[in-house]
Design a protein around this motif. Structure first.
Motif, PDB file in Angstrom:
ATOM      1  N   LEU A  12       2.434 -12.095   0.698  1.00 14.52           N
ATOM      2  CA  LEU A  12       1.209 -12.357   1.456  1.00 14.52           C
ATOM      3  C   LEU A  12       1.502 -12.451   2.952  1.00 14.52           C
ATOM      4  O   LEU A  12       0.756 -11.904   3.768  1.00 14.52           O
ATOM      5  CB  LEU A  12       0.531 -13.634   0.956  1.00 14.52           C
ATOM      6  CG  LEU A  12      -0.056 -13.546  -0.459  1.00 14.52           C
ATOM      7  CD1 LEU A  12      -0.514 -14.911  -0.934  1.00 14.52           C
ATOM      8  CD2 LEU A  12      -1.169 -12.522  -0.524  1.00 14.52           C
ATOM      9  N   ARG A  13       2.588 -13.129   3.331  1.00 14.33           N
ATOM     10  CA  ARG A  13       2.952 -13.214   4.758  1.00 14.33           C
ATOM     11  C   ARG A  13       3.220 -11.819   5.323  1.00 14.33           C
ATOM     12  O   ARG A  13       2.794 -11.502   6.428  1.00 14.33           O
ATOM     13  CB  ARG A  13       4.177 -14.108   4.959  1.00 14.33           C
ATOM     14  CG  ARG A  13       3.845 -15.584   5.013  1.00 14.33           C
ATOM     15  CD  ARG A  13       5.018 -16.418   5.494  1.00 14.33           C
ATOM     16  NE  ARG A  13       6.150 -16.390   4.589  1.00 14.33           N
ATOM     17  CZ  ARG A  13       6.288 -17.163   3.518  1.00 14.33           C
ATOM     18  NH1 ARG A  13       5.362 -18.057   3.224  1.00 14.33           N
ATOM     19  NH2 ARG A  13       7.353 -17.072   2.750  1.00 14.33           N
ATOM     20  N   VAL A  16      -0.135 -10.045   5.688  1.00 14.26           N
ATOM     21  CA  VAL A  16      -0.923 -10.614   6.782  1.00 14.26           C
ATOM     22  C   VAL A  16      -0.408 -10.073   8.113  1.00 14.26           C
ATOM     23  O   VAL A  16      -1.182  -9.756   9.012  1.00 14.26           O
ATOM     24  CB  VAL A  16      -0.891 -12.165   6.752  1.00 14.26           C
ATOM     25  CG1 VAL A  16      -1.376 -12.756   8.057  1.00 14.26           C
ATOM     26  CG2 VAL A  16      -1.735 -12.674   5.591  1.00 14.26           C
ATOM     27  N   ALA A  19      -1.072  -5.216   7.195  1.00 16.58           N
ATOM     28  CA  ALA A  19      -1.714  -4.866   5.925  1.00 16.58           C
ATOM     29  C   ALA A  19      -1.568  -3.387   5.583  1.00 16.58           C
ATOM     30  O   ALA A  19      -1.892  -2.982   4.482  1.00 16.58           O
ATOM     31  CB  ALA A  19      -3.192  -5.244   5.957  1.00 16.58           C
ATOM     32  N   ILE A  50      -6.044 -11.728  -2.535  1.00 13.02           N
ATOM     33  CA  ILE A  50      -6.184 -10.694  -1.506  1.00 13.02           C
ATOM     34  C   ILE A  50      -7.595 -10.140  -1.662  1.00 13.02           C
ATOM     35  O   ILE A  50      -7.901  -9.451  -2.625  1.00 13.02           O
ATOM     36  CB  ILE A  50      -5.138  -9.569  -1.663  1.00 13.02           C
ATOM     37  CG1 ILE A  50      -3.726 -10.111  -1.495  1.00 13.02           C
ATOM     38  CG2 ILE A  50      -5.404  -8.445  -0.647  1.00 13.02           C
ATOM     39  CD1 ILE A  50      -2.631  -9.101  -1.766  1.00 13.02           C
ATOM     40  N   ARG A  53      -8.316  -5.571   2.854  1.00 15.64           N
ATOM     41  CA  ARG A  53      -7.415  -5.283   3.961  1.00 15.64           C
ATOM     42  C   ARG A  53      -8.253  -4.721   5.086  1.00 15.64           C
ATOM     43  O   ARG A  53      -9.230  -4.031   4.854  1.00 15.64           O
ATOM     44  CB  ARG A  53      -6.348  -4.283   3.545  1.00 15.64           C
ATOM     45  CG  ARG A  53      -5.500  -4.798   2.398  1.00 15.64           C
ATOM     46  CD  ARG A  53      -4.431  -3.831   2.056  1.00 15.64           C
ATOM     47  NE  ARG A  53      -3.829  -4.182   0.788  1.00 15.64           N
ATOM     48  CZ  ARG A  53      -2.642  -3.794   0.426  1.00 15.64           C
ATOM     49  NH1 ARG A  53      -1.939  -3.022   1.209  1.00 15.64           N
ATOM     50  NH2 ARG A  53      -2.157  -4.145  -0.732  1.00 15.64           N
TER      51      ARG A  53
END
Length: 152
Positions: A12-13, A16, A19, A50, A53
Motif C-alpha cells: 500500500l505504501r 500510494v 499508483a 484499494i 487509482r
C-alpha cells in the motif's frame, strides 16, 4: 475489515507513492514475485482497501493558480435540498471536491480557478446560485504539504 500484515502495508505504501507501478515493479522492491504481489493487490482491491487509482494533476501547471476552500451553510435543510445542492455543486467544473461535513458549515468545497478574478466569477455566477446556499466563507490556499497518512 480485512487483516493487513506488514507486506500488505508495504504494498500500500508503494502504491500510494506511485499508483502507476506494476505488480512486478512493486514485488521487485519488496522481494516478492509478480504473481504473489498481484494476488495481494487484487485481494486488497476486492476487500475495498484499494478503492481506486488516480493521477494527481498540478493545477498551477494547467493554468489554475488559485485554490479556495469554501465553507457553505445551507439556508434551508432537508433531504431534498441536500441532494439538490450536491448534484448542482458537483456539476460545476471548478469544484474539485464536495464534502458533507459536521460543524459550523454543512459543506466544504475545494474550488480551483485561474486567478482571483476567475474565482470571483465562479463564486458569484455559479456557487452563490446553487440551491439552498445561505452563508459562504472562503479560505484561499497559500501552500499545501502532503502527509503520508496512516500507513506512513
Amino acid at each position: 475489515m480485512i487483516a493487513l500484515d506488514d507486506t500488505d502495508r508495504a504494498i500500500l505504501r508503494a502504491l500510494v507513492a506511485d499508483a502507476t507501478q506494476s505488480a512486478g515493479a512493486v514485488g521487485r522492491v519488496l522481494g516478492l514475485s509478480q504473481p504473489a504481489t498481484w494476488r495481494r493487490i487484487k485481494r486488497l482491491e476486492d476487500a475495498g482497501v484499494i478503492a481506486g487509482r488516480r493521477i494527481d494533476l498540478d493545477a498551477e501547471a494547467l493554468g489554475f493558480g488559485v485554490t479556495v476552500f469554501l465553507g457553505v451553510k445551507l439556508a434551508t435543510k432537508g433531504r431534498v435540498s441536500l441532494e439538490d445542492f450536491e448534484r448542482a455543486a458537483t456539476a460545476i467544473p471548478e469544484v474539485q471536491t464536495v464534502q458533507h461535513v459536521l460543524g459550523l458549515y454543512d459543506y466544504r468545497l475545494r474550488v480551483t480557478a485561474r486567478d482571483l478574478a476567475d474565482f470571483e466569477r465562479v463564486l458569484r455566477r455559479r456557487i452563490m446560485t446553487l440551491p439552498g446556499v445561505g452563508q459562504v466563507e472562503a479560505n484561499v490556499l497559500l501552500g499545501e504539504e502532503r502527509r503520508p497518512g496512516p500507513l506512513g
